[in-house]
Design a protein around this motif. Structure first.
Motif, PDB file in Angstrom:
ATOM      1  N   ALA A 156       0.864  -1.184   0.000  1.00  0.00           N
ATOM      2  CA  ALA A 156       0.000   0.000   0.000  1.00  0.00           C
ATOM      3  C   ALA A 156       0.897   1.229   0.000  1.00  0.00           C
ATOM      4  N   ALA A 184      -4.233   6.966  -3.413  1.00  0.00           N
ATOM      5  CA  ALA A 184      -5.164   6.026  -4.030  1.00  0.00           C
ATOM      6  C   ALA A 184      -4.458   5.250  -5.131  1.00  0.00           C
ATOM      7  N   HIS A 207      -8.107   4.099   2.492  1.00  0.00           N
ATOM      8  CA  HIS A 207      -7.806   3.259   1.329  1.00  0.00           C
ATOM      9  C   HIS A 207      -9.033   2.404   1.052  1.00  0.00           C
ATOM     10  N   GLY A 252      -6.679  -0.341  -3.309  1.00  0.00           N
ATOM     11  CA  GLY A 252      -5.449   0.369  -2.966  1.00  0.00           C
ATOM     12  C   GLY A 252      -4.484  -0.453  -2.140  1.00  0.00           C
ATOM     13  N   GLY A 298      -5.158   3.968   5.605  1.00  0.00           N
ATOM     14  CA  GLY A 298      -5.342   5.107   4.719  1.00  0.00           C
ATOM     15  C   GLY A 298      -4.104   5.960   4.636  1.00  0.00           C
ATOM     16  N   TYR A 299      -4.265   7.149   4.119  1.00  0.00           N
ATOM     17  CA  TYR A 299      -3.127   8.025   3.827  1.00  0.00           C
ATOM     18  C   TYR A 299      -3.502   9.489   4.035  1.00  0.00           C
TER      19      TYR A 299
END
Length: 166
Positions: free
Chosen positions: A6, A10, A74, A78, A100-101
């Protein structure tokens, strides 16, 4: 066992992977939430910066935390299989307080464990691979974060993590 990957954006489709801007305070660029049923063995992580001039290095950390940052979630696409394109979907937890990011809030962390910490020039990159059998292990129901802190805001970054679900 399959490896998964990951990054701090995205999944790239018709456009390239988007970068994340650094700040002068700690900022989580990527967060992975381990499932409640499996530990994660981190086998590799990396980060690169898009600075155009040599400057003060950027503090980069790969840490385990007990509290999630608020991130852009994510989606399953992703979090990709890395070594086996036919591997089952990863079991990491997805969501704005999970995997996530580009964190918008860091949360109040009460405990951390450091996997790696580096000072990386804003015009370069860093990659770490652990030797087999010596990988950093993230326990169940914890958060792995790539955090940075720059002396000048706005340096663009990419980061990624490769792991095995054990």
């Amino acid at each position: 066992m399959a490896l998964y990957w990951a990054a701090s954006g995205a999944m790239a489709t018709t456009a390239s992977l988007a970068t994340v801007g650094t700040t002068t305070t700690l900022k989580t660029l990527l967060q992975i939430a381990s499932p409640s049923t499996r530990m994660l063995r981190v086998v590799e992580w990396g980060i690169s910066f898009g600075g155009s001039a040599a400057a003060t290095p950027i503090m980069c950390e790969l840490i385990q935390t007990d509290v999630a940052a608020t991130v852009t979630a994510h989606v399953a696409a992703g979090v990709q299989p890395y070594d086996d394109p036919n591997a089952p979907a990863s079991l990491v937890t997805l969501g704005t307080s999970a995997t996530g990011y580009n964190a918008s809030a860091e949360g109040t962390i009460t405990a951390t464990r450091t996997a790696d910490a580096q000072l990386v020039a804003p015009t370069t990159q860093y990659v770490k691979q652990w030797p087999l059998g010596r990988e950093f292990v993230l326990p169940v129901s914890k958060f792995l974060r790539v955090r940075v802190k720059a002396t000048t805001a706005g340096v663009e970054a990419y980061t990624y993590v490769v792991w095995q679900e054990a």
